[in-house]
Each structure stands twice: as structure tokens, then as C-alpha cells.
Design a protein around this motif. Structure first.
Motif, PDB file in Angstrom:
ATOM      1  N   ARG A  85       0.822  -1.224   0.000  1.00  0.00           N
ATOM      2  CA  ARG A  85       0.000   0.000   0.000  1.00  0.00           C
ATOM      3  C   ARG A  85       0.848   1.263   0.000  1.00  0.00           C
ATOM      4  O   ARG A  85       0.361   2.324  -0.352  1.00  0.00           O
ATOM      5  N   ASP A 156     -13.805   1.626  -3.783  1.00  0.00           N
ATOM      6  CA  ASP A 156     -13.221   2.890  -4.249  1.00  0.00           C
ATOM      7  C   ASP A 156     -12.675   2.734  -5.663  1.00  0.00           C
ATOM      8  O   ASP A 156     -12.653   1.634  -6.218  1.00  0.00           O
ATOM      9  N   ARG A 182     -10.073  10.131   1.684  1.00  0.00           N
ATOM     10  CA  ARG A 182      -9.171   9.939   2.825  1.00  0.00           C
ATOM     11  C   ARG A 182      -8.262  11.154   2.932  1.00  0.00           C
ATOM     12  O   ARG A 182      -7.675  11.579   1.930  1.00  0.00           O
ATOM     13  N   ASP A 208     -12.417  -6.383  -1.769  1.00  0.00           N
ATOM     14  CA  ASP A 208     -11.242  -5.500  -1.706  1.00  0.00           C
ATOM     15  C   ASP A 208     -10.002  -6.343  -1.430  1.00  0.00           C
ATOM     16  O   ASP A 208     -10.110  -7.533  -1.137  1.00  0.00           O
ATOM     17  N   ILE A 210      -7.520  -5.604   0.996  1.00  0.00           N
ATOM     18  CA  ILE A 210      -7.101  -5.673   2.404  1.00  0.00           C
ATOM     19  C   ILE A 210      -8.182  -5.125   3.330  1.00  0.00           C
ATOM     20  O   ILE A 210      -8.800  -4.109   3.021  1.00  0.00           O
ATOM     21  N   GLY A 213      -7.858  -1.679   9.502  1.00  0.00           N
ATOM     22  CA  GLY A 213      -8.652  -1.262  10.671  1.00  0.00           C
ATOM     23  C   GLY A 213     -10.139  -1.496  10.458  1.00  0.00           C
ATOM     24  O   GLY A 213     -10.906  -1.553  11.412  1.00  0.00           O
ATOM     25  N   GLY A 215     -12.193   0.611   8.837  1.00  0.00           N
ATOM     26  CA  GLY A 215     -12.943   1.862   8.676  1.00  0.00           C
ATOM     27  C   GLY A 215     -13.631   1.977   7.315  1.00  0.00           C
ATOM     28  O   GLY A 215     -14.781   2.421   7.223  1.00  0.00           O
ATOM     29  N   THR A 216     -12.937   1.547   6.278  1.00  0.00           N
ATOM     30  CA  THR A 216     -13.502   1.610   4.922  1.00  0.00           C
ATOM     31  C   THR A 216     -14.822   0.846   4.856  1.00  0.00           C
ATOM     32  O   THR A 216     -15.811   1.324   4.288  1.00  0.00           O
TER      33      THR A 216
HETATM   34  O1  LIG Z   1     -10.176   0.797   6.077  1.00  0.00           O
HETATM   35  P1  LIG Z   1      -9.077  -0.172   6.394  1.00  0.00           P
HETATM   36  O2  LIG Z   1      -9.580  -1.545   6.677  1.00  0.00           O
HETATM   37  O3  LIG Z   1      -8.168   0.331   7.485  1.00  0.00           O
HETATM   38  O4  LIG Z   1      -8.110  -0.223   5.141  1.00  0.00           O
HETATM   39  C1  LIG Z   1      -8.396  -1.002   4.014  1.00  0.00           C
HETATM   40  C2  LIG Z   1      -8.579  -0.150   2.788  1.00  0.00           C
HETATM   41  O5  LIG Z   1      -7.453   0.681   2.583  1.00  0.00           O
HETATM   42  C3  LIG Z   1      -6.892   0.417   1.298  1.00  0.00           C
HETATM   43  O6  LIG Z   1      -5.532   0.616   1.296  1.00  0.00           O
HETATM   44  C4  LIG Z   1      -7.300  -0.996   0.998  1.00  0.00           C
HETATM   45  O7  LIG Z   1      -7.242  -1.264  -0.387  1.00  0.00           O
HETATM   46  C5  LIG Z   1      -8.709  -0.979   1.538  1.00  0.00           C
HETATM   47  O8  LIG Z   1      -9.550  -0.305   0.620  1.00  0.00           O
END
Ligand SMILES: O=P(O)(O)OC[C@H]1O[C@@H](O)[C@H](O)[C@@H]1O
Length: 277
Positions: A85, A156, A182, A208, A210, A213, A215-216
Motif C-alpha cells: 500500500r 473505491d 481519505r 477488496d 485488504i 482497521g 474503517g472503509t
Molecule cells: O479501512 P481499512 O480496513 O483500514 O483499510 C483497508 C482499505 O485501505 C486500502 O488501502 C485498501 O485497499 C482498503 O480499501
């Protein structure tokens, strides 16, 4: 032949695994000793979850040990690529972390490096002899396990290109596009948008790379529910889940793989990765 440093990834077919012992010296450095004799003219695939410096160290040491035993052809299966990332410098003063890791791994002169569903196209572009293992089969297995019709939700813009490929692979499953903002400095999320008027009770599968946390996915789930979504499911290739699962209770079920770590939770179904040569 497989040298499975995690003993977590299931070898496909009847490949032999190479036995080894590893331990951490009292000063904190990792060590490895390959204990079995094997045909060193064979191709060896080394697998590891490089989710810590010690794991990166052990991986490099294992490759060196194999070379010193005379192994010429070495492949690697690194499903979770470290710092994938951190693929651009957002603020001056930051490193380009993914390149630092890629340079270290390139210096090992591997014949093939397989990476599972990398965060962006930067990781495979930086790695020599890289082959991407897509998430298509993972998502197909997830949908089979859900057992009813779902629409695919792309959280996203970054995930969009991949999700349309998944949809195509699955024969044209409907995709709903979403977006989030963000703050570059604080990393704080805001402003989730779902580009659909009304989801009419449709079951939704967010796809997705990953979950970290979470939050997404919490923010997005709220917005999907505002648009009258039915059951919500989450499928992420790499499960970090650093805040646990309580805040993700809005999801009927969460699916992930064992690329990053082992997970045992009633909410989560782990689909184990397999290694092929
Ligand atoms: O919101 P958290 O779970 O912290 O982060 C995950 C998101 O942050 C991005 O890099 C990943 O692709 C995914 O969309």
C-alpha cells in the motif's frame, strides 16, 4: 519441491516439502537449517508470509541456504507483499516502502515471484519475474459459499479495474461502484458514496484487497444500508483486521485467506491458499 516457511499454504498435487528447522537467536535474529537431503537439481518454491522484518529475514536466509546447497531454480510464493500500500510518496520525507522491499527481494535473483492480489500495479511492476495470482478463484469460492445471488461492491476507484475483471470471470455479475475520501495527512476517512439510487434489498458482497482497521468497510456498510441493501458480506484477500471483528458485526459473514495470518473467529471464513509451481 516446496519450502513452506509458514507450513500454512497447501501444496497443490504431490509436491514434496523440504524439511527445515528455524528458531530465533537470543539476540532476536532468525535462523534456519534445512535438515533433509533432497534433489537439488529440482525447482524449489519458497513460500512465506512476509508480514514482519523477522519473516523477511528468514525468507532471505532460506534462499541463501538453498543456493549454498546448489539449488539453481528458486521460485517464491509471497501472497502478502509487504508495504504494497505504500506505493507512492504522499508527503515529502516518507520512503517509497514497497520499492525498498522489492529491491531486497529482487537482489535474491528468483526465477519467479508469485504475489496474491497485490494492492496496486506498482508491486508487480517493481518485482523481477513477478506473476500475479488474481483473486478471481477466491471470489468464486466465496460466492459459492454465500449460496445466493449477490452484487459486487467496489469500495473505491482503486479497486474498480479489478472488480470488473472479477465480474467478467464470473460471467457478468452486477457491479456497484462506490467512492471514499481519505485525508492524506491524517489518514481519516470521510464521504462514502454509493453510485446507485436504491439497492432494493439486494445482497451485497464488498470485494477488496485488504481489511486493516476496517474503517472503509464500516463506513461503506452504513451507506449501503441507507440505500436499502439486503445482507452484507465482505471478501478481502488479505485479512489484517487490526481492530478485531466487533465493529464489523454489520456483516453477515467475512471471507478472507490465510495470506497474512491465521484467523479463528465465528464471523470469518478463511479460504486457504494453495501453492503451485
Ligand atoms: O479501512 P481499512 O480496513 O483500514 O483499510 C483497508 C482499505 O485501505 C486500502 O488501502 C485498501 O485497499 C482498503 O480499501
Amino acid at each position: 519441491m516446496i519450502l513452506n516457511l509458514d507450513t500454512q499454504f497447501t501444496p497443490l498435487g504431490t509436491q514434496n516439502t523440504i524439511e527445515f528447522q528455524s528458531f530465533i537467536f537470543s539476540g532476536g535474529e532468525p535462523h534456519i537449517k534445512i535438515t533433509a537431503n533432497f534433489d537439488t537439481t529440482a525447482t524449489v518454491t519458497v513460500t512465506h508470509r512476509i508480514n514482519s522484518f523477522n519473516n523477511l529475514g528468514l525468507f532471505c536466509l532460506a534462499i541463501d541456504a538453498l543456493r549454498r546447497m546448489g539449488v539453481k531454480t528458486i521460485n517464491a510464493f509471497i501472497p502478502y507483499f509487504p508495504a504494497a500500500r505504500q506505493d507512492r510518496v504522499m508527503i515529502p520525507g516518507e520512503p517509497l516502502s514497497v520499492k525498498v522491499y522489492a529491491d531486497i527481494i529482487n537482489s535474491l535473483n528468483l526465477n519467479k515471484i508469485q504475489v496474491f492480489d497485490p494492492h496496486s500495479e506498482v508491486t508487480p511492476a517493481l518485482l523481477n519475474n513477478c506473476e500475479v495470482v488474481t483473486n478471481y478463484d477466491f471470489i468464486q469460492q466465496v460466492i459459492k459459499k454465500i449460496g445466493n445471488e449477490v452484487v459486487l461492491i467496489s469500495p473505491d476507484g482503486g479497486a474498480l479495474k479489478k472488480i470488473y475483471k472479477v465480474s467478467e470471470y464470473l460471467g457478468g455479475v452486477e457491479v456497484i461502484e462506490c467512492s471514499k475520501s481519505r485525508d492524506v495527512k491524517t489518514g481519516k476517512l470521510s464521504g462514502f458514496k454509493v453510485y446507485s439510487e436504491d439497492l432494493q434489498g439486494k445482497d451485497c458482497l464488498i470485494v477488496d484487497d485488504i481489511c486493516d482497521g476496517g474503517g472503509t468497510f464500516i463506513g461503506l456498510a452504513e451507506e449501503l444500508k441507507n440505500k436499502k441493501a439486503g445482507n452484507l458480506y465482505l471478501a478481502v484477500s488479505h485479512g489484517i483486521f487490526n481492530k478485531g471483528f466487533e465493529s464489523l458485526s454489520v456483516f453477515q459473514k467475512i471471507f478472507t485467506t490465510n495470506s497474512f495470518k491465521d484467523i479463528e473467529n465465528e464471523k470469518v471464513e478463511v479460504i486457504k491458499l494453495t501453492v503451485e509451481q
